[in-house]
Design an enzyme around this catalytic site. Structure first.
Site, PDB file in Angstrom:
ATOM      1  N   TYR A  57       0.814  -1.223   0.000  1.00  0.00           N
ATOM      2  CA  TYR A  57       0.000   0.000   0.000  1.00  0.00           C
ATOM      3  C   TYR A  57       0.848   1.274   0.000  1.00  0.00           C
ATOM      4  O   TYR A  57       0.656   2.175   0.834  1.00  0.00           O
ATOM      5  CB  TYR A  57      -0.957   0.023   1.199  1.00  0.00           C
ATOM      6  CG  TYR A  57      -2.109  -0.971   1.143  1.00  0.00           C
ATOM      7  CD1 TYR A  57      -2.418  -1.653  -0.028  1.00  0.00           C
ATOM      8  CD2 TYR A  57      -2.891  -1.227   2.263  1.00  0.00           C
ATOM      9  CE1 TYR A  57      -3.467  -2.570  -0.080  1.00  0.00           C
ATOM     10  CE2 TYR A  57      -3.950  -2.140   2.222  1.00  0.00           C
ATOM     11  CZ  TYR A  57      -4.222  -2.803   1.039  1.00  0.00           C
ATOM     12  OH  TYR A  57      -5.270  -3.705   1.001  1.00  0.00           O
ATOM     13  N   TRP A 211     -13.669  -6.539   2.000  1.00  0.00           N
ATOM     14  CA  TRP A 211     -13.036  -5.296   1.519  1.00  0.00           C
ATOM     15  C   TRP A 211     -13.879  -4.607   0.443  1.00  0.00           C
ATOM     16  O   TRP A 211     -14.685  -5.246  -0.210  1.00  0.00           O
ATOM     17  CB  TRP A 211     -11.599  -5.503   1.071  1.00  0.00           C
ATOM     18  CG  TRP A 211     -11.225  -6.419  -0.052  1.00  0.00           C
ATOM     19  CD1 TRP A 211     -10.726  -7.688   0.062  1.00  0.00           C
ATOM     20  CD2 TRP A 211     -11.201  -6.132  -1.471  1.00  0.00           C
ATOM     21  NE1 TRP A 211     -10.426  -8.206  -1.178  1.00  0.00           N
ATOM     22  CE2 TRP A 211     -10.703  -7.272  -2.136  1.00  0.00           C
ATOM     23  CE3 TRP A 211     -11.553  -5.025  -2.235  1.00  0.00           C
ATOM     24  CZ2 TRP A 211     -10.546  -7.352  -3.534  1.00  0.00           C
ATOM     25  CZ3 TRP A 211     -11.398  -5.089  -3.629  1.00  0.00           C
ATOM     26  CH2 TRP A 211     -10.903  -6.242  -4.260  1.00  0.00           C
ATOM     27  N   GLY A 217     -16.333   3.269  -3.826  1.00  0.00           N
ATOM     28  CA  GLY A 217     -17.046   4.524  -4.135  1.00  0.00           C
ATOM     29  C   GLY A 217     -17.900   4.408  -5.385  1.00  0.00           C
ATOM     30  O   GLY A 217     -18.715   5.281  -5.683  1.00  0.00           O
ATOM     31  N   SER A 267     -12.993   4.835   4.016  1.00  0.00           N
ATOM     32  CA  SER A 267     -12.999   6.300   4.016  1.00  0.00           C
ATOM     33  C   SER A 267     -11.980   6.864   5.006  1.00  0.00           C
ATOM     34  O   SER A 267     -11.751   6.304   6.074  1.00  0.00           O
ATOM     35  CB  SER A 267     -14.396   6.816   4.386  1.00  0.00           C
ATOM     36  OG  SER A 267     -14.390   8.227   4.417  1.00  0.00           O
ATOM     37  N   GLY A 268     -11.429   8.006   4.648  1.00  0.00           N
ATOM     38  CA  GLY A 268     -10.537   8.727   5.552  1.00  0.00           C
ATOM     39  C   GLY A 268     -11.255   9.891   6.227  1.00  0.00           C
ATOM     40  O   GLY A 268     -10.612  10.748   6.832  1.00  0.00           O
TER      41      GLY A 268
HETATM   42  P1  NAP Z   1     -14.676   1.366   0.110  1.00  0.00           P
HETATM   43  O1  NAP Z   1     -15.410   1.770   1.335  1.00  0.00           O
HETATM   44  O2  NAP Z   1     -15.374   0.477  -0.859  1.00  0.00           O
HETATM   45  O3  NAP Z   1     -14.265   2.659  -0.733  1.00  0.00           O
HETATM   46  C1  NAP Z   1     -13.729   3.784  -0.101  1.00  0.00           C
HETATM   47  C2  NAP Z   1     -13.798   4.918  -1.096  1.00  0.00           C
HETATM   48  O4  NAP Z   1     -15.155   5.294  -1.258  1.00  0.00           O
HETATM   49  C3  NAP Z   1     -13.027   6.129  -0.624  1.00  0.00           C
HETATM   50  O5  NAP Z   1     -12.371   6.700  -1.728  1.00  0.00           O
HETATM   51  C4  NAP Z   1     -14.130   7.043  -0.107  1.00  0.00           C
HETATM   52  O6  NAP Z   1     -13.775   8.399  -0.213  1.00  0.00           O
HETATM   53  C5  NAP Z   1     -15.265   6.696  -1.039  1.00  0.00           C
HETATM   54  N1  NAP Z   1     -16.559   6.990  -0.411  1.00  0.00           N
HETATM   55  C6  NAP Z   1     -17.010   6.577   0.792  1.00  0.00           C
HETATM   56  N2  NAP Z   1     -18.234   7.064   1.052  1.00  0.00           N
HETATM   57  C7  NAP Z   1     -18.563   7.795  -0.033  1.00  0.00           C
HETATM   58  C8  NAP Z   1     -19.724   8.575  -0.384  1.00  0.00           C
HETATM   59  N3  NAP Z   1     -20.761   8.675   0.452  1.00  0.00           N
HETATM   60  N4  NAP Z   1     -19.734   9.189  -1.576  1.00  0.00           N
HETATM   61  C9  NAP Z   1     -18.688   9.082  -2.424  1.00  0.00           C
HETATM   62  N5  NAP Z   1     -17.552   8.375  -2.157  1.00  0.00           N
HETATM   63  C10 NAP Z   1     -17.502   7.743  -0.978  1.00  0.00           C
HETATM   64  O7  NAP Z   1     -13.347   0.740   0.603  1.00  0.00           O
HETATM   65  P2  NAP Z   1     -11.872   0.569  -0.060  1.00  0.00           P
HETATM   66  O8  NAP Z   1     -11.063   1.761   0.323  1.00  0.00           O
HETATM   67  O9  NAP Z   1     -11.946   0.214  -1.506  1.00  0.00           O
HETATM   68  O10 NAP Z   1     -11.373  -0.697   0.738  1.00  0.00           O
HETATM   69  C11 NAP Z   1     -11.397  -0.688   2.177  1.00  0.00           C
HETATM   70  C12 NAP Z   1     -10.170  -1.360   2.705  1.00  0.00           C
HETATM   71  O11 NAP Z   1     -10.152  -2.718   2.263  1.00  0.00           O
HETATM   72  C13 NAP Z   1      -8.847  -0.785   2.215  1.00  0.00           C
HETATM   73  O12 NAP Z   1      -8.427   0.336   2.968  1.00  0.00           O
HETATM   74  C14 NAP Z   1      -7.925  -1.951   2.426  1.00  0.00           C
HETATM   75  O13 NAP Z   1      -7.522  -1.994   3.782  1.00  0.00           O
HETATM   76  C15 NAP Z   1      -8.820  -3.147   2.118  1.00  0.00           C
HETATM   77  N6  NAP Z   1      -8.645  -3.698   0.746  1.00  0.00           N
HETATM   78  C16 NAP Z   1      -8.132  -4.931   0.620  1.00  0.00           C
HETATM   79  C17 NAP Z   1      -7.947  -5.482  -0.640  1.00  0.00           C
HETATM   80  C18 NAP Z   1      -7.374  -6.866  -0.772  1.00  0.00           C
HETATM   81  O14 NAP Z   1      -7.046  -7.288  -1.893  1.00  0.00           O
HETATM   82  N7  NAP Z   1      -7.222  -7.598   0.315  1.00  0.00           N
HETATM   83  C19 NAP Z   1      -8.305  -4.751  -1.788  1.00  0.00           C
HETATM   84  C20 NAP Z   1      -8.844  -3.468  -1.621  1.00  0.00           C
HETATM   85  C21 NAP Z   1      -9.024  -2.948  -0.343  1.00  0.00           C
HETATM   86  P3  NAP Z   1     -13.467   9.285   1.088  1.00  0.00           P
HETATM   87  O15 NAP Z   1     -12.167   8.831   1.679  1.00  0.00           O
HETATM   88  O16 NAP Z   1     -13.412  10.668   0.516  1.00  0.00           O
HETATM   89  O17 NAP Z   1     -14.612   9.127   2.044  1.00  0.00           O
END
Ligand code: NAP
Length: 302
Positions: A57, A211, A217, A267-268
């Site tokens: 990451y 995940w 998003g 989300s951050g």
């Molecule tokens: P996610 O919750 O599906 O997507 C997060 C994204 O969605 C962020 O960019 C966020 O932006 C946006 N978002 C959230 N609420 C929103 C809203 N109401 N309107 C518009 N955009 C919105 O999660 P993800 O980040 O893809 O994955 C979560 C975690 O899973 C990762 O941090 C990682 O630890 C893990 N992961 C693991 C794998 C694997 O292969 N094992 C792969 C991918 C991810 P903001 O930050 O601006 O809110």
């Protein structure tokens, strides 16, 4: 709003928070170390005590470690998960030239030690194989795991993005249960609900880590007919359930699965993290769960 509860990931532990803070996108949040620490403290206060990271990451482990160094006492209040196994594209001449997987014993140990150093901690609560390596030698992985366990560098082991047969193969070489298979689960991509992966997790009483519950998003932004159908359906369900956002409905949908998943938050923004916690109070019934299934597919169940 109550504290996010802890759940047993596998029959002999560990206990992780039902919602887990994902740190994949940390580099994009453009926070100072102090802001990162504040964010960490805020989600830990809500009961989101488990954090997810990975060697691949970008700078995420370093950035997280820098924040943790400002308040070392926080280490005892959190459970840290990280992953190994993906080698990125070469940045210098003579290095490997394609992104690839490496689950050799030496690579696992080297990657884990580097993660510990970047995070500034002595032990990971769980180490996951990030993606299945087509050349995985399960005996070598088992040897690496037992060495990392014996040296106290890692407490528990799991996998990510594994098929059920890959999970079974690795499990067959280990003395203790894998504690999770971290997989994508959201209303756009729920392959694991249909391909046996979640059946197997339920069979072993192992909690999958879900995940990209919000499809990164895409559920909010995509203009595809599928995303539009989903948004319409989720809006109606939000009203029925008394949810404050479709985010809450989506997390409730993911968490309803009987494999007992824990859900990663991506989300951050602390307000969005807080919003996700509200999902834990929602009671989605079976018919409502299937309405999301139907909205996603665009057709009824057979
Ligand atoms: P996610 O919750 O599906 O997507 C997060 C994204 O969605 C962020 O960019 C966020 O932006 C946006 N978002 C959230 N609420 C929103 C809203 N109401 N309107 C518009 N955009 C919105 O999660 P993800 O980040 O893809 O994955 C979560 C975690 O899973 C990762 O941090 C990682 O630890 C893990 N992961 C693991 C794998 C694997 O292969 N094992 C792969 C991918 C991810 P903001 O930050 O601006 O809110």
């Amino acid at each position: 709003m109550g504290l996010v509860e802890k759940v047993l990931m596998a029959p002999k532990g560990p206990s992780f928070s039902k919602l887990i803070q994902g740190y994949w996108r940390l580099g994009a949040w453009e926070m100072t170390a102090q802001q990162r620490l504040t964010f960490l403290k805020q989600h830990v206060e809500m009961g989101i005590s488990t954090v997810d990271n990975a060697a691949i990451y970008g700078d995420s482990e370093v950035l997280f470690g820098d924040a943790l160094r400002l308040a070392p006492e926080m280490r005892e209040q959190i459970q840290i998960v990280s992953k190994f196994g993906i080698n990125g594209i070469a940045t210098a001449p003579g290095e490997h030239r394609v992104s690839h997987y490496d689950s050799s014993k030496a690579a696992i140990i080297r990657s884990t030690e580097n993660s510990l150093q970047r995070l500034g901690v002595e032990q990971l609560d769980a180490l996951l194989v990030h993606r299945p390596d087509f050349l995985m030698d399960a005996d070598q992985v088992a040897e690496a795991f037992s060495e990392l366990k014996a040296s106290g560098k890692v407490k528990h082991f799991g996998v990510s993005n594994f098929t059920s047969s890959q999970f079974e193969l690795l499990q067959s070489r280990l003395n203790e249960p894998l504690i999770t298979n971290q997989v994508e689960i959201n209303p756009i991509n729920f392959d694991v609900i249909e391909n046996g992966v979640l059946d197997q997790q339920q069979q072993h009483r192992v909690s999958p880590m879900a995940w990209s519950c919000l499809a990164g998003g895409a559920i909010f932004n995509d203009q595809t007919p599928q995303a539009q159908r989903l948004r319409d359906c989720l809006e109606v369900l939000a009203q029925e359930l008394g949810a404050t956002s479709i985010t809450q409905v989506i997390f409730a949908w993911v968490l309803k699965h009987p494999a007992n998943p824990v859900a990663l938050i991506g989300s951050g923004k602390i307000e969005r993290v807080k919003d996700a916690v509200g999902a834990l109070a929602l009671e989605m019934n079976t018919e409502q769960w299937y309405r999301v299934w139907v909205a996603s597919k665009g057709f009824s169940v057979p």
